[in-house]
Design an enzyme around this catalytic site. Structure first.
Site, PDB file in Angstrom:
ATOM      1  N   ARG A   1      -1.889   9.432  11.467  1.00 42.35           N
ATOM      2  CA  ARG A   1      -2.705   8.228  11.604  1.00 42.35           C
ATOM      3  C   ARG A   1      -3.911   8.538  12.478  1.00 42.35           C
ATOM      4  O   ARG A   1      -3.764   9.102  13.552  1.00 42.35           O
ATOM      5  CB  ARG A   1      -1.863   7.132  12.254  1.00 42.35           C
ATOM      6  CG  ARG A   1      -2.557   5.799  12.349  1.00 42.35           C
ATOM      7  CD  ARG A   1      -1.574   4.767  12.883  1.00 42.35           C
ATOM      8  NE  ARG A   1      -2.064   3.419  12.769  1.00 42.35           N
ATOM      9  CZ  ARG A   1      -1.277   2.351  12.778  1.00 42.35           C
ATOM     10  NH1 ARG A   1       0.025   2.487  12.883  1.00 42.35           N
ATOM     11  NH2 ARG A   1      -1.778   1.145  12.690  1.00 42.35           N
TER      12      ARG A   1
ATOM     13  N   LYS B   1       2.508   4.395   1.408  1.00 42.63           N
ATOM     14  CA  LYS B   1       2.721   4.886   2.776  1.00 42.63           C
ATOM     15  C   LYS B   1       2.604   6.405   2.742  1.00 42.63           C
ATOM     16  O   LYS B   1       3.511   7.102   2.307  1.00 42.63           O
ATOM     17  CB  LYS B   1       4.092   4.467   3.304  1.00 42.63           C
ATOM     18  CG  LYS B   1       4.309   4.880   4.751  1.00 42.63           C
ATOM     19  CD  LYS B   1       5.646   4.392   5.281  1.00 42.63           C
ATOM     20  CE  LYS B   1       5.755   4.577   6.787  1.00 42.63           C
ATOM     21  NZ  LYS B   1       5.586   5.943   7.236  1.00 42.63           N
TER      22      LYS B   1
ATOM     23  N   ARG C   1       4.731  -4.309  17.300  1.00 43.15           N
ATOM     24  CA  ARG C   1       5.537  -4.082  16.117  1.00 43.15           C
ATOM     25  C   ARG C   1       6.018  -5.457  15.676  1.00 43.15           C
ATOM     26  O   ARG C   1       6.632  -6.181  16.437  1.00 43.15           O
ATOM     27  CB  ARG C   1       6.743  -3.194  16.447  1.00 43.15           C
ATOM     28  CG  ARG C   1       7.563  -2.811  15.230  1.00 43.15           C
ATOM     29  CD  ARG C   1       8.793  -2.015  15.615  1.00 43.15           C
ATOM     30  NE  ARG C   1       8.499  -0.735  16.243  1.00 43.15           N
ATOM     31  CZ  ARG C   1       8.046   0.336  15.592  1.00 43.15           C
ATOM     32  NH1 ARG C   1       7.816   0.276  14.293  1.00 43.15           N
ATOM     33  NH2 ARG C   1       7.821   1.458  16.230  1.00 43.15           N
TER      34      ARG C   1
ATOM     35  N   GLU D   1       0.866  -1.187   0.000  1.00 41.44           N
ATOM     36  CA  GLU D   1       0.000   0.000   0.000  1.00 41.44           C
ATOM     37  C   GLU D   1       0.896   1.229   0.000  1.00 41.44           C
ATOM     38  O   GLU D   1       2.031   1.170   0.477  1.00 41.44           O
ATOM     39  CB  GLU D   1      -0.845   0.033   1.285  1.00 41.44           C
ATOM     40  CG  GLU D   1      -1.845  -1.090   1.416  1.00 41.44           C
ATOM     41  CD  GLU D   1      -2.539  -1.074   2.780  1.00 41.44           C
ATOM     42  OE1 GLU D   1      -2.221  -0.221   3.631  1.00 41.44           O
ATOM     43  OE2 GLU D   1      -3.405  -1.935   2.991  1.00 41.44           O
TER      44      GLU D   1
ATOM     45  N   ARG E   1      -2.381   8.388  16.890  1.00 39.32           N
ATOM     46  CA  ARG E   1      -1.544   7.208  17.055  1.00 39.32           C
ATOM     47  C   ARG E   1      -1.189   7.000  18.520  1.00 39.32           C
ATOM     48  O   ARG E   1      -1.071   5.884  18.983  1.00 39.32           O
ATOM     49  CB  ARG E   1      -0.274   7.396  16.239  1.00 39.32           C
ATOM     50  CG  ARG E   1       0.668   6.244  16.258  1.00 39.32           C
ATOM     51  CD  ARG E   1       1.909   6.651  15.480  1.00 39.32           C
ATOM     52  NE  ARG E   1       2.831   5.556  15.327  1.00 39.32           N
ATOM     53  CZ  ARG E   1       3.642   5.117  16.273  1.00 39.32           C
ATOM     54  NH1 ARG E   1       3.599   5.667  17.467  1.00 39.32           N
ATOM     55  NH2 ARG E   1       4.474   4.134  16.030  1.00 39.32           N
TER      56      ARG E   1
ATOM     57  N   GLU F   1      -5.143   7.329   7.237  1.00 37.08           N
ATOM     58  CA  GLU F   1      -4.121   8.358   7.319  1.00 37.08           C
ATOM     59  C   GLU F   1      -4.770   9.648   6.801  1.00 37.08           C
ATOM     60  O   GLU F   1      -5.273   9.683   5.669  1.00 37.08           O
ATOM     61  CB  GLU F   1      -2.929   7.929   6.448  1.00 37.08           C
ATOM     62  CG  GLU F   1      -1.699   8.762   6.603  1.00 37.08           C
ATOM     63  CD  GLU F   1      -0.811   8.375   7.799  1.00 37.08           C
ATOM     64  OE1 GLU F   1      -1.183   7.465   8.585  1.00 37.08           O
ATOM     65  OE2 GLU F   1       0.239   9.009   7.948  1.00 37.08           O
TER      66      GLU F   1
HETATM   67  P1  AMP Z   1       6.502   5.125  11.013  1.00 45.22           P
HETATM   68  O1  AMP Z   1       5.809   6.270  11.741  1.00 45.22           O
HETATM   69  O2  AMP Z   1       7.628   5.569  10.123  1.00 45.22           O
HETATM   70  O3  AMP Z   1       6.851   3.998  11.945  1.00 45.22           O
HETATM   71  O4  AMP Z   1       5.417   4.492   9.983  1.00 45.22           O
HETATM   72  C1  AMP Z   1       4.182   3.986  10.395  1.00 45.22           C
HETATM   73  C2  AMP Z   1       3.094   4.994  10.103  1.00 45.22           C
HETATM   74  O5  AMP Z   1       2.846   5.083   8.701  1.00 45.22           O
HETATM   75  C3  AMP Z   1       1.746   4.614  10.644  1.00 45.22           C
HETATM   76  O6  AMP Z   1       1.633   4.939  12.003  1.00 45.22           O
HETATM   77  C4  AMP Z   1       0.787   5.409   9.778  1.00 45.22           C
HETATM   78  O7  AMP Z   1       0.588   6.694  10.342  1.00 45.22           O
HETATM   79  C5  AMP Z   1       1.549   5.632   8.497  1.00 45.22           C
HETATM   80  N1  AMP Z   1       0.946   5.014   7.298  1.00 45.22           N
HETATM   81  C6  AMP Z   1       0.854   5.609   6.090  1.00 45.22           C
HETATM   82  N2  AMP Z   1       0.275   4.814   5.188  1.00 45.22           N
HETATM   83  C7  AMP Z   1      -0.024   3.652   5.805  1.00 45.22           C
HETATM   84  C8  AMP Z   1      -0.618   2.430   5.386  1.00 45.22           C
HETATM   85  N3  AMP Z   1      -1.008   2.237   4.126  1.00 45.22           N
HETATM   86  N4  AMP Z   1      -0.766   1.459   6.318  1.00 45.22           N
HETATM   87  C9  AMP Z   1      -0.359   1.629   7.583  1.00 45.22           C
HETATM   88  N5  AMP Z   1       0.211   2.769   8.031  1.00 45.22           N
HETATM   89  C10 AMP Z   1       0.386   3.779   7.166  1.00 45.22           C
END
Ligand code: AMP
Length: 576
Positions: free
Chosen positions: A245, A240, A405, A238, A260, A290
């Site tokens: 979130r 990102k 995680r 998907e 989040r 998101e």
């Molecule tokens: P990170 O903050 O770098 O650990 O990345 C995880 C975050 O990516 C999640 O908490 C979401 O806010 C965001 N995110 C964006 N697109 C997606 C998606 N398709 N599925 C899940 N999380 C996503």
């Protein structure tokens, strides 16, 4: 408990406490231990200022506020100062009434509820009535809870260990408690359940609409090759998106929004609250999406920072029209009154597509089935070109793991190919005052990674680059409310910082390399005895990760993996 930071000792104290706690007050005890009266997501703040507490102590002791301030200055802790002052007083008076947990709890609740012009006087009356009947030591802890300075060092995991031991006889049962906590985010409720219904009650624990579910998180990979190795022959990718979130709970016309970090953020997104229930074709649902800022004319995604303009107290309506968004759905956790956490990803995706009607405002996150490295490269390229950070990879046949995680979800960002290969999210634990144009501000920050094993924050670098004047001001404002007099026992650092902070704020850092370090404590003894790991040439990226808890920061395990990854890269280069 205040005098130790050893997890085992803390657990033992808690077990003993829980074993002697009647069922009907266990939830209250659990909240109070963490300096709260309700779970965080309810947003109930005690909000008592030092000045008010000093007036209350003055009323109870008969001493002037000046005298109390003097004592406060000597001890550096208002609770402790109150103990000393009230000890002198109790030598000459008798306590009228014993105070109970219920009375303390009810009074704190009343204090939190007070609003309006006379609230300050009423608060003071309530506080001093508690202090009048409290022993000097009790008074100290009541004040610490009121002021938000209670530091018992008990993380949720420690509380759950102790609950499992006290009520089920075995620490092994912690997993079941953790699950209940992950779906309710309410440790008091979990405690009450295990105390009254035992392990069975916790195992049967169900999702409660409008109680946030702790989000599932992703591991990271550095390349398409690594992704394919880990995900197997067929999986979903998907986009990102780089936004915020949001977990949206919907019941008919009513919607509530959690961030989040499980804060109720409904007030910042009145547009979501109004529009989403109309796009949902089911009665009771919990969805994840998101929220992304967009350019209204072109429909392009804008960077995450744009959304922060919505975090304001006043004129929200204006911000809503100035900073328009789209809501991009990627998961469904609850459908028609039932949990979908155990449903496989591909089924959940189908349910999601059926439940949310797409329009200009509500979208399904773009998704594609991936069967080869080429597929993935192509999809990643498309996502970057549409202004995304990278892709999220999801195993087709796996459940939603609340609060964990794991490797069922992986994230792959394009920028991972540069320098260190990744940015790190680090906790600000201390600072050094600046010189020149930074005089009076924090010129250099001391940062830490998170050590999951010991639940501590280990120093990993000092950072002084990447800060514009605006960032320096903003960070100063945020951090000055987190200053502590003594270093928090969860901080592991031998640096002599000018100021220490509560380990709470997370910022994003890039660096050129990770090296062995004799002074920093991250991953101490892991690679070499007597050495920790440190970042070389760290630089602030401009991202303050408000949405992350300190425990969500990069872990030492991740730092070790990056260190090993870079060694391997250097080795491969030499061979070429
Ligand atoms: P990170 O903050 O770098 O650990 O990345 C995880 C975050 O990516 C999640 O908490 C979401 O806010 C965001 N995110 C964006 N697109 C997606 C998606 N398709 N599925 C899940 N999380 C996503």
């Amino acid at each position: 408990m205040e005098s130790t930071s050893k997890r085992l000792e803390l657990t033992q104290h808690l077990v003993e406490l829980f074993e002697n706690t009647p069922q009907d007050v266990i939830s209250k005890i659990v909240y109070l231990l963490q300096g709260k009266i309700r779970p965080d997501f309810e947003g109930i703040e005690l909000g008592v200022a030092e000045k008010l507490a000093i007036r209350a102590i003055s009323k109870s002791s008969g001493l002037t506020t000046k005298k109390i301030e003097e004592e406060y200055r000597k001890t550096g802790d208002l609770g402790q100062a109150a103990t000393i002052i009230l000890e002198q007083k109790t030598q000459t008076t008798f306590l009228v009434e014993n105070i109970t947990i219920e009375r303390v709890y009810e009074t704190l609740f009343k204090i939190a509820r007070l609003e309006g012009s006379r609230s300050q006087d009423m608060k003071m009356k309530y506080i001093s009535s508690l202090l009048n009947d409290a022993t000097p030591v009790e008074a100290s802890f009541i004040l610490k809870i009121l002021l938000g300075t209670l530091r018992l060092g008990v993380a949720e995991n420690t509380v759950m260990d102790a609950l499992a031991i006290a009520y089920t006889g075995s620490k092994e049962n912690r997993k079941a408690l953790e699950h209940a906590y992950n779906v309710s985010s309410d440790l008091g409720k979990v405690a009450e359940t295990v105390a009254s219904k035992g392990i069975k009650g916790v195992e049967d624990f169900e999702i409660i609409l409008f109680n946030p579910i702790r989000p599932m998180l992703a591991d990271r990979v550095k390349s398409e090759r690594e992704a394919i190795e880990k995900m197997g022959d067929e999986f979903a990718a998907e986009y990102k998106l780089d936004g915020e979130r949001v977990q949206i709970h919907v019941d008919g016309e009513k919607a509530v929004l959690f961030s989040r970090s499980l804060e109720n953020i409904s007030k910042y997104y009145p547009d979501i609250i109004e529009k989403i229930p109309k796009s949902v074709l089911s009665d009771q649902v919990i969805l994840e999406a998101e929220a992304v800022a967009i350019n209204e004319n072109t429909g392009e995604f804008l960077p995450f920072q744009e959304l922060m303009h919505r975090r304001r107290k006043y004129k929200i309506e204006k911000a809503v029209s100035q900073y328009p968004i789209t809501v991009n759905f990627f998961d469904i956790l609850f459908y028609n009154g039932k949990s979908c956490l155990d449903v496989e990803y591909q089924e959940r995706r189908k349910m999601l597509e059926k439940t949310v009607k797409e329009d200009e405002y509500s979208k399904h996150v773009p998704m594609k089935l991936i069967k080869s490295e080429n597929d993935l490269e192509d999809f990643l390229e498309n996502s970057i070109n549409s202004g995304c950070e990278g892709v999220m990879l999801k195993m087709l046949d796996k459940p939603y793991q609340a609060g964990a995680r794991g490797s069922f979800w992986l994230k792959l960002k394009r920028e991972y190919r540069n320098e260190l290969g990744d940015s790190l999210d680090l906790v600000v634990i201390g600072a050094f005052f600046g010189k020149g144009r930074r005089t009076g501000l924090y010129g250099t920050l001391l940062l830490a990674s998170y050590d999951e094993d010991t639940d501590t924050f280990t120093s990993i670098c000092k950072v002084g680059t990447g800060f514009t004047d605006e960032y320096l001001d903003q960070l100063y404002q945020i951090l000055s409310s987190k200053v502590t007099i003594k270093k928090n026992p969860r901080i592991n650092s031998e640096m002599e910082a000018d100021v220490w902070f509560e380990p709470e704020l997370v910022i994003e850092i890039v660096a050129t390399e990770i090296t062995l370090s004799p002074i920093h404590k991250a991953a101490m003894d892991e690679i070499r005895k007597g050495s920790g790991l440190a970042l070389r040439f760290p630089k602030f990226t401009g991202k303050i990760r408000f949405e992350k808890f300190a425990e969500d920061a990069s872990t030492n395990e991740e730092v070790i993996n990056l260190y090993k990854g870079q060694k391997k890269m250097a080795h491969d280069k030499n061979l070429m």
